[in-house]
Design a protein around this motif. Structure first.
Motif, PDB file in Angstrom:
ATOM      1  N   UNK A  55     -10.435  -2.378 -18.149  1.00 52.43           N
ATOM      2  CA  UNK A  55      -9.145  -2.484 -18.659  1.00 52.43           C
ATOM      3  C   UNK A  55      -7.780  -1.922 -18.474  1.00 52.43           C
ATOM      4  N   UNK A  56      -7.103  -3.100 -18.820  1.00 51.48           N
ATOM      5  CA  UNK A  56      -5.455  -3.065 -19.168  1.00 51.48           C
ATOM      6  C   UNK A  56      -5.035  -2.052 -19.690  1.00 51.48           C
ATOM      7  N   UNK A  57      -3.967  -1.348 -19.101  1.00 51.75           N
ATOM      8  CA  UNK A  57      -3.326   0.557 -19.534  1.00 51.75           C
ATOM      9  C   UNK A  57      -2.530  -0.827 -21.245  1.00 51.75           C
ATOM     10  N   UNK A  58      -2.743  -0.009 -22.605  1.00 61.36           N
ATOM     11  CA  UNK A  58      -2.019  -0.784 -23.587  1.00 61.36           C
ATOM     12  C   UNK A  58      -0.429  -0.626 -22.857  1.00 61.36           C
ATOM     13  N   UNK A  59      -0.110  -2.163 -23.739  1.00 63.09           N
ATOM     14  CA  UNK A  59       1.619  -1.939 -22.994  1.00 63.09           C
ATOM     15  C   UNK A  59       3.031  -0.847 -23.570  1.00 63.09           C
ATOM     16  N   UNK A  60       2.959  -0.149 -22.297  1.00 63.11           N
ATOM     17  CA  UNK A  60       3.152   1.397 -22.698  1.00 63.11           C
ATOM     18  C   UNK A  60       3.669   2.329 -22.312  1.00 63.11           C
ATOM     19  N   UNK A  61       1.880   2.375 -21.992  1.00 61.90           N
ATOM     20  CA  UNK A  61       1.096   3.471 -21.849  1.00 61.90           C
ATOM     21  C   UNK A  61       0.641   3.489 -20.319  1.00 61.90           C
ATOM     22  N   UNK A  62       1.119   3.914 -19.042  1.00 67.20           N
ATOM     23  CA  UNK A  62       0.229   4.316 -18.152  1.00 67.20           C
ATOM     24  C   UNK A  62      -0.897   5.234 -18.148  1.00 67.20           C
ATOM     25  N   UNK A  63      -2.119   4.836 -18.417  1.00 69.38           N
ATOM     26  CA  UNK A  63      -3.194   5.802 -18.244  1.00 69.38           C
ATOM     27  C   UNK A  63      -3.952   6.674 -17.047  1.00 69.38           C
ATOM     28  N   UNK A  64      -2.988   6.063 -16.378  1.00 71.09           N
ATOM     29  CA  UNK A  64      -3.059   7.220 -14.683  1.00 71.09           C
ATOM     30  C   UNK A  64      -2.218   8.082 -14.862  1.00 71.09           C
ATOM     31  N   UNK A  65      -0.812   8.169 -15.263  1.00 75.03           N
ATOM     32  CA  UNK A  65       0.243   8.915 -14.748  1.00 75.03           C
ATOM     33  C   UNK A  65      -0.395   9.733 -16.313  1.00 75.03           C
ATOM     34  N   UNK A  66      -0.780   9.432 -17.502  1.00 70.36           N
ATOM     35  CA  UNK A  66      -1.117  10.737 -18.610  1.00 70.36           C
ATOM     36  C   UNK A  66      -1.726  11.253 -17.861  1.00 70.36           C
ATOM     37  N   UNK A  67      -3.434  10.766 -17.265  1.00 68.30           N
ATOM     38  CA  UNK A  67      -4.133  11.730 -17.216  1.00 68.30           C
ATOM     39  C   UNK A  67      -3.346  13.092 -16.105  1.00 68.30           C
ATOM     40  N   UNK A  68      -2.640  12.147 -15.647  1.00 63.58           N
ATOM     41  CA  UNK A  68      -2.022  12.746 -14.050  1.00 63.58           C
ATOM     42  C   UNK A  68      -1.647  14.592 -15.000  1.00 63.58           C
ATOM     43  N   UNK A  69      -0.788  14.352 -16.274  1.00 60.58           N
ATOM     44  CA  UNK A  69       0.331  15.181 -16.664  1.00 60.58           C
ATOM     45  C   UNK A  69      -0.877  15.966 -17.452  1.00 60.58           C
ATOM     46  N   UNK A  70      -2.163  15.262 -18.199  1.00 64.04           N
ATOM     47  CA  UNK A  70      -2.518  16.444 -19.281  1.00 64.04           C
ATOM     48  C   UNK A  70      -3.420  16.936 -17.837  1.00 64.04           C
ATOM     49  N   UNK A  71      -3.808  16.687 -16.588  1.00 62.19           N
ATOM     50  CA  UNK A  71      -4.598  17.722 -15.548  1.00 62.19           C
ATOM     51  C   UNK A  71      -3.496  18.686 -15.130  1.00 62.19           C
ATOM     52  N   UNK A  72      -2.102  18.217 -15.195  1.00 61.97           N
ATOM     53  CA  UNK A  72      -0.711  19.435 -14.848  1.00 61.97           C
ATOM     54  C   UNK A  72      -0.608  20.483 -15.688  1.00 61.97           C
ATOM     55  N   UNK A  73      -0.531  20.064 -17.115  1.00 57.57           N
ATOM     56  CA  UNK A  73      -0.298  21.123 -18.246  1.00 57.57           C
ATOM     57  C   UNK A  73      -1.405  21.621 -19.347  1.00 57.57           C
ATOM     58  N   UNK A  74      -2.518  20.571 -19.264  1.00 65.85           N
ATOM     59  CA  UNK A  74      -3.477  20.908 -20.383  1.00 65.85           C
ATOM     60  C   UNK A  74      -4.836  21.056 -19.418  1.00 65.85           C
ATOM     61  N   UNK A  75      -4.926  21.484 -18.527  1.00 63.74           N
ATOM     62  CA  UNK A  75      -5.800  21.300 -17.499  1.00 63.74           C
ATOM     63  C   UNK A  75      -7.761  21.398 -18.318  1.00 63.74           C
ATOM     64  N   UNK A  76      -8.138  20.442 -18.205  1.00 64.30           N
ATOM     65  CA  UNK A  76      -9.657  20.540 -18.627  1.00 64.30           C
ATOM     66  C   UNK A  76      -9.991  19.749 -19.991  1.00 64.30           C
ATOM     67  N   UNK A  77      -8.613  19.523 -20.721  1.00 64.58           N
ATOM     68  CA  UNK A  77      -8.155  18.387 -22.129  1.00 64.58           C
ATOM     69  C   UNK A  77      -8.882  17.443 -21.608  1.00 64.58           C
ATOM     70  N   UNK A  78      -8.614  16.453 -21.301  1.00 65.31           N
ATOM     71  CA  UNK A  78      -9.754  15.165 -20.555  1.00 65.31           C
ATOM     72  C   UNK A  78     -11.020  15.369 -19.415  1.00 65.31           C
ATOM     73  N   UNK A  79     -12.393  15.334 -19.761  1.00 59.51           N
ATOM     74  CA  UNK A  79     -12.934  15.085 -18.830  1.00 59.51           C
ATOM     75  C   UNK A  79     -13.244  13.972 -18.006  1.00 59.51           C
ATOM     76  N   UNK A  80     -12.949  12.762 -18.619  1.00 60.77           N
ATOM     77  CA  UNK A  80     -13.071  11.798 -17.812  1.00 60.77           C
ATOM     78  C   UNK A  80     -11.734  10.570 -17.622  1.00 60.77           C
ATOM     79  N   UNK A  81     -12.148   9.492 -17.434  1.00 58.63           N
ATOM     80  CA  UNK A  81     -11.054   8.148 -17.162  1.00 58.63           C
ATOM     81  C   UNK A  81     -10.489   8.520 -18.086  1.00 58.63           C
TER      82      UNK A  81
END
Length: 361
Positions: free
Chosen positions: A5-31
């Motif tokens: 599925x395409x990212x909603x406009x204004x929300x890059x999910x891959x970049x967001x996931x990368x940021x979450x992994x850096x600052x809140x490791x383990x917060x998100x478990x999947x794509x």
């Protein structure tokens, strides 16, 4: 094969996931998957999920300028301060001011289940008893907000309460001048009358700035409590006169007397408390003097007239997209007249305008 599925406009999910992994490791478990939550008027709100948990992301509108970058910090700060008080707000999880991640500052908060009731038709579907309970609960939540000690929660410097009403009136007067493209009978009279009759403000509190039913989430069921589960959209919050919140709530609980209006109020729902009942409940529970509530309600009519005129002005310039904008312009005189009538009723000794009699007469 099916494409992702395409990212909603204004929300890059891959970049967001990368940021979450850096600052809140383990917060998100999947794509991550996400969708834009419709209904917002300014800042953008998204629901995101990793397939197990859900969260909410808030960011400024697309094409924002640097001056608005502080909005996210401000919103995050107020909900962080209020979380754990009697005021129900989502738990803030992180604030990111690095624009390299999503192109703008943003914050992430918990997802709260609930319904934002936007129209009388939505309320009618749950019946008069639940409607009354939900709307009176909204007043109680406002009392709880205004009971918070700003200093105690770290918001003592959140605004400049001295001269608050005068500054608000001047601000909206300038906003009117900036979007004035036609003659508006009565708008200058209303603005001037508000300025001549400024009430004395009570002690300052945290004010929401846009407190109404569709800016909260109501939870419950036919056998439940239909309570306010979360107050949302804090972008206009500050320290100031608490009765401005009440005046706006009264305005949005009044009948416009228009059918098919693109600006709706909830007052037509069976069981909906009258504006006078809302004021009486607020006064009884807060202990504040609401004798000048007609001024605050008239100011709310004026402020909405200015906002609507701005939308109409952009529509005439071809700068708006979507349905309903062609009717916004005809609403502005209605809001102006409501404001003038409200002030006149105050001068005549009435605490609130008798809008129903006025419409029928």
């Amino acid at each position: 094969m099916t494409s992702a599925p395409a990212d909603p406009r204004g929300l890059d999910l891959e970049r967001l996931r990368g940021h979450l992994d850096r600052v809140r490791p383990g917060m998100a478990a999947g794509a991550l998957r996400g969708r834009l939550i419709e209904g917002g008027r300014s800042n953008l709100t998204y629901e995101i999920t990793d397939g197990t948990a859900r969260w909410v992301v808030r960011r400024p509108p697309l094409g924002h300028v640097l001056a608005t970058a502080h909005d996210m910090r401000r919103e995050h700060r107020v909900i962080e301060a209020l979380h754990g008080t009697a005021v129900p707000v989502p738990e803030p999880l992180l604030l990111c001011e690095d624009e390299a991640v999503l192109g703008a500052p943003f914050y992430v908060m918990e997802f709260v289940d609930g319904v934002p009731y936007r129209t009388a038709e939505q309320l009618a579907a749950i019946g008069p008893e639940r409607t009354r309970r939900a709307v009176l609960g909204l007043v109680d939540t406002l009392v709880d907000l205004h009971a918070v000690d700003p200093e105690a929660v770290g918001l003592g410097d959140f605004g400049r309460p001295e001269g608050f009403l005068d500054r608000q009136l001047r601000r909206w007067g300038k906003q009117l001048a900036a979007s004035r493209g036609r003659e508006l009978t009565g708008i200058d009279e209303l603005h001037g009358a508000l300025g001549r009759t400024l009430p004395d403000s009570p002690a300052p509190t945290v004010v929401h700035g846009d407190f109404r039913l569709d800016n909260v989430l109501i939870g419950g069921s036919p056998s439940g409590a239909d309570t306010v589960r979360a107050v949302l959209d804090w972008e206009m919050s500050t320290l100031g006169d608490p009765l401005t919140d009440l005046g706006l709530l009264v305005m949005y609980s009044s009948d416009l007397g228009l059918t098919g209006s693109p600006v709706s109020t909830t007052s037509g729902a069976p069981g909906h408390p009258t504006p006078a009942e809302l004021v009486e409940r607020y006064a009884a529970r807060s202990g504040r003097d609401t004798g000048a509530i007609a001024w605050y309600t008239a100011f709310a009519w004026f402020k909405l007239a200015v906002i609507l005129e701005g939308i109409h002005y952009r529509y005439t310039l071809g700068q708006t997209v979507g349905a309903g904008f062609d009717r916004i312009g005809e609403l502005v005189p209605v809001f102006i007249e409501h404001g003038l009538t409200t002030l006149q009723d105050r001068q005549d000794g009435q605490n609130l305008p008798n809008l129903q009699n006025r419409q029928e007469g």
